[in-house]
Design an enzyme around this catalytic site. Structure first.
Site, mmCIF file in Angstrom:
data_model
loop_
_atom_site.group_PDB
_atom_site.id
_atom_site.type_symbol
_atom_site.label_atom_id
_atom_site.label_comp_id
_atom_site.label_asym_id
_atom_site.label_seq_id
_atom_site.Cartn_x
_atom_site.Cartn_y
_atom_site.Cartn_z
ATOM 1 C CB SER A 173 -0.876 -0.031 1.263
ATOM 2 O OG SER A 173 -1.203 1.272 1.687
ATOM 3 N N GLY A 174 0.499 2.200 -0.849
ATOM 4 C CA GLY A 174 1.203 3.484 -0.857
ATOM 5 C C GLY A 174 1.002 4.220 0.454
ATOM 6 C CG LEU A 175 -2.458 5.147 3.937
ATOM 7 C CD1 LEU A 175 -2.299 6.654 4.097
ATOM 8 C CD2 LEU A 175 -3.902 4.734 4.226
ATOM 9 C CG ASP A 226 -1.057 7.880 0.282
ATOM 10 O OD1 ASP A 226 -0.149 7.616 -0.536
ATOM 11 O OD2 ASP A 226 -2.212 7.415 0.201
ATOM 12 C CG ASP A 276 -1.026 2.390 -3.980
ATOM 13 O OD1 ASP A 276 -1.135 2.949 -5.084
ATOM 14 O OD2 ASP A 276 -1.464 2.848 -2.908
ATOM 15 C CG ASP A 330 1.039 6.507 -4.962
ATOM 16 O OD1 ASP A 330 0.138 5.833 -4.427
ATOM 17 O OD2 ASP A 330 1.991 6.974 -4.330
ATOM 18 C CD GLU A 386 -4.007 6.865 -6.958
ATOM 19 O OE1 GLU A 386 -3.794 5.798 -6.356
ATOM 20 O OE2 GLU A 386 -4.261 7.933 -6.380
ATOM 21 C CE LYS A 430 -2.140 9.222 -3.466
ATOM 22 N NZ LYS A 430 -2.258 7.754 -3.370
ATOM 23 C CG ASN A 454 -5.486 8.333 1.137
ATOM 24 O OD1 ASN A 454 -6.674 8.326 1.430
ATOM 25 N ND2 ASN A 454 -4.758 7.234 1.082
ATOM 26 C CB SER A 455 -8.875 7.926 -2.645
ATOM 27 O OG SER A 455 -8.016 7.553 -3.676
ATOM 28 N NE ARG A 494 -6.994 4.211 -6.271
ATOM 29 C CZ ARG A 494 -6.403 4.256 -5.075
ATOM 30 N NH1 ARG A 494 -5.481 3.342 -4.762
ATOM 31 N NH2 ARG A 494 -6.698 5.188 -4.203
ATOM 32 C CG HIS A 510 -10.804 3.486 -4.350
ATOM 33 N ND1 HIS A 510 -11.260 2.653 -3.358
ATOM 34 C CD2 HIS A 510 -9.793 4.204 -3.773
ATOM 35 C CE1 HIS A 510 -10.580 2.845 -2.255
ATOM 36 N NE2 HIS A 510 -9.674 3.793 -2.469
HETATM 37 C C1 SPV Z 1 -3.413 2.538 -0.455
HETATM 38 O O1 SPV Z 1 -3.503 1.558 0.298
HETATM 39 O O2 SPV Z 1 -2.470 3.296 -0.442
HETATM 40 C C2 SPV Z 1 -4.491 2.831 -1.379
HETATM 41 C C3 SPV Z 1 -5.822 2.392 -1.066
HETATM 42 O O3 SPV Z 1 -4.242 3.467 -2.357
HETATM 43 S S1 SPV Z 1 -6.642 3.703 -0.407
HETATM 44 O O4 SPV Z 1 -5.910 4.210 0.716
HETATM 45 O O5 SPV Z 1 -7.933 3.190 -0.076
HETATM 46 O O6 SPV Z 1 -6.753 4.745 -1.426
HETATM 47 MG MG MG Z 2 -2.538 4.420 -2.318
#
Ligand code: SPV
Ligand code: MG
Length: 582
Positions: A91-93, A103, A130, A132, A159, A165, A167-168, A203, A234
């Site tokens: 995971s990027g986060l 993130d 991930d 990004d 994505e 980026k 975080n979503s 994504r 997502h």
């Molecule tokens: C991550 O895990 O970094 C993601 C998923 O991109 S989310 O945090 O849900 O965007």
């Molecule tokens: Mg991410």
């Protein structure tokens, strides 16, 4: 290609362990890796070496619902594999958060790549990273994908947003990339993969950024046409309705991947029924670690002591286990001069009394699911780096042969005992030596534990007293100077006082399992004692309990306690148990 056209493999979870594999496994793995980077097969039917790339492709394209679990480090990757997951989400986060960063592409892509390398080294399971936004334009994606393939990262998710980026789950209406420009990134990624099975997941952020279902479908269609292997749709709604609507309209044109962080209450069966390919549990290992670390720090800070937390946190041995210390021990015995000299003597002179099974062969040659007991023992010994192995045979000796194992004959087996058989191998009792009965089976970790237990003469003893046996079955019962303590912190050594079949239950502290180790010094003491018993006229009839009891009166004979995971074969019931055990 529609996913229903794809025929994939059985749903069988394989055992695998990179960190915990033996030296041989590692060597095999390296051989395979050189030709075709190998991952253990999903099913026994799949005998060809599968790459991690192929393994991830199978997860994504298989008609069953797959799960990828978040990891952000080598250790968490190992834990995810240990739990049984067949694939990981890097995971990027959580990778950035574990570095103390936001993130927002604060960690450079090569810093993320470094973390991925640790993760890929710690697990044999495939990793979907991930990626990004791909860290820039099409050109950055090209280099990213090339480097991911080099490091055996099986797939990337990019994505449709802009670098850097966000975080979503932060803010509203984040700007999306132009569709054509993002399709260029997808094409560039697919054109750059060096393994045909590398997976690129596109994504779609249209639902998150409030552009609606039609836009999400339009984008997914375009990304699929540009070559994306799968679509991650997502959503940040607290229920699954919009991803279910999307899935319905999408009609399985390509595998769908989802991240139900926000709609966490939805049962997985709902996803299954909607034909979703893969669920990503995106951040829960880091979140679990945060709660545990915060609570532990708080308690230690407030109490100024470890008392409250000890027992609730993983043991230090758990860390050693997770990072594969046992493999290092085994490699040291294999490669380090002086450590590789351990030899083993297997005592297998008696026939045993198992009716038809021991009519033509002694019990060490009884078949236990396709391999003799002796073969299984030798495999365990060589797995620990012990290659110089001799078996002392006697009854039905011609039936006792095994490639790579030397034989020593006790031709007086009918009128002599165990100590005499051991004395027949006197020349082998020199330097680090293992002595083991030919009719025992034990898990590999027991031998590892014995080899690690300090002492010149060390005996492995089952503190539980072993399993019940019919009356009259000879048992090597022991009295020790201290009882077994299951306490993890109790590192005090335990010494043998005496060993015999006749120890009363109230004095008995355990049963010797028939496995012992001597250091070079211990081996010298054992040889001396054998000579002393010979001059006392005791050698011909003595058993090993007498030998050890005499040794214990003169030297420290240490105890390596275990509580399970071994058996010896005395009865037909034992044979049945051994067949289940192996
Ligand atoms: C991550 O895990 O970094 C993601 C998923 O991109 S989310 O945090 O849900 O965007
Ligand atoms: Mg991410």
């Amino acid at each position: 290609m529609s996913i229903t056209e794809v025929n994939f493999f059985d749903d069988v979870v394989s055992e695998s362990s990179v960190a915990l594999s033996t030296v041989d496994d590692d060597i095999d793995a390296r051989h395979m890796e050189a030709e075709h980077e190998a991952v253990p097969p999903l099913s026994e039917a799949a005998t060809f070496p599968r790459t991690r790339f192929a393994a991830l492709r199978e997860e994504i394209f298989s008609p069953r619902l797959s799960f990828l679990m978040e990891a952000h480090s080598g250790l968490s990757a190992r834990i995810v594999e240990e739990a049984g997951f067949r694939g990981l989400w890097a995971s990027g986060l959580t990778i950035s958060a574990s570095l103390g960063l936001r993130d927002s592409n604060e960690a450079s892509w090569t810093q993320v790549l470094d973390v991925l390398e640790y993760m890929a080294d710690a697990t044999a399971r495939p990793i979907l990273v991930d990626g990004d936004t791909g860290y820039g334009n099409f050109n950055n994606v090209r280099r990213l994908v090339r480097k991911l393939c080099d490091r055996k990262i099986a797939g990337v998710c990019i994505e449709d947003k802009l670098f850097p980026k966000t975080n979503s789950f932060i803010g509203e209406r984040q700007p999306l990339a132009e569709i054509d420009e993002f399709c260029g990134r997808i094409m560039a990624g697919k054109d750059s993969q060096s393994d045909d099975d590398f997976v690129l997941v596109a994504r779609v952020e249209a639902l998150i950024s409030g552009h609606g279902m039609d836009e999400a479908l339009r984008r997914a269609e375009a990304y699929h046409a540009a070559g994306a292997d799968a679509i991650l749709i997502h959503s940040k709604q607290s229920n699954a309705s919009e991803i279910l609507t999307f899935a319905k309209h999408w009609e399985n044109r390509a595998p769908l991947v989802i991240v139900p962080t926000m709609y966490h209450a939805t049962p997985s069966d709902v996803f299954r029924q909607a034909g979703i390919s893969t669920v990503i549990w995106a951040n829960h290992n880091l979140r679990a670690a945060i709660s545990a670390m915060r609570e532990t720090s708080r308690q230690i800070f407030e109490s100024e002591s470890l008392g409250e937390v000890e027992g609730r946190v993983s043991g230090v041995k758990d860390i050693f286990h997770l990072v594969g210390n046992a493999e290092l021990e085994s490699a040291e015995r294999h490669y380090l001069p002086g450590k590789a000299t351990a030899r083993a003597i297997i005592l297998a002179a008696s026939a045993g009394n198992l009716g038809e099974l021991t009519r033509l062969r002694p019990k060490c040659m009884i078949d236990i699911r396709g391999q003799s007991l002796l073969q299984r023992l030798v495999t365990t010994l060589s797995g620990a780096g012990i290659r110089d192995i001799a078996v002392v045979r006697g009854a039905l000796k011609d039936a006792v042969t095994l490639k790579g194992v030397q034989t020593i004959d006790n031709d007086r087996h009918a009128e002599t005992g165990e100590a005499f058989s051991l004395a027949c191998a006197d020349d082998m009792i020199d330097g680090e030596t293992i002595v083991v009965y030919g009719d025992v089976l034990f898990r590999d970790y027991i031998l590892e534990g014995l080899l690690e237990t300090p002492g010149d003469i060390v005996l492995t003893v089952d503190a539980s007293g072993g399993k019940a046996k019919p009356a009259g079955t000879p048992r090597d019962l022991v009295v020790t100077d201290r009882p077994f303590s299951g306490d993890y912190l109790d590192d005090l050594s335990v010494h043998l006082m005496s060993m015999s079949a006749d120890i009363p239950p109230e004095a008995m502290m355990g049963e010797w399992i028939g496995l012992a180790r001597f250091s070079a010094q211990g081996a010298a003491w054992v040889r001396d004692e054998i000579a002393a018993m010979d001059s006392d006229g005791l050698l011909e009839t003595a058993d090993l309990p007498l030998l050890f009891t005499r040794l214990a009166a003169k030297y420290p004979v240490m105890i390596h306690f275990i509580t399970a995971h071994w058996l010896d074969v005395d009865t037909l019931t034992d044979v049945a148990d051994a067949r289940n055990f192996a």
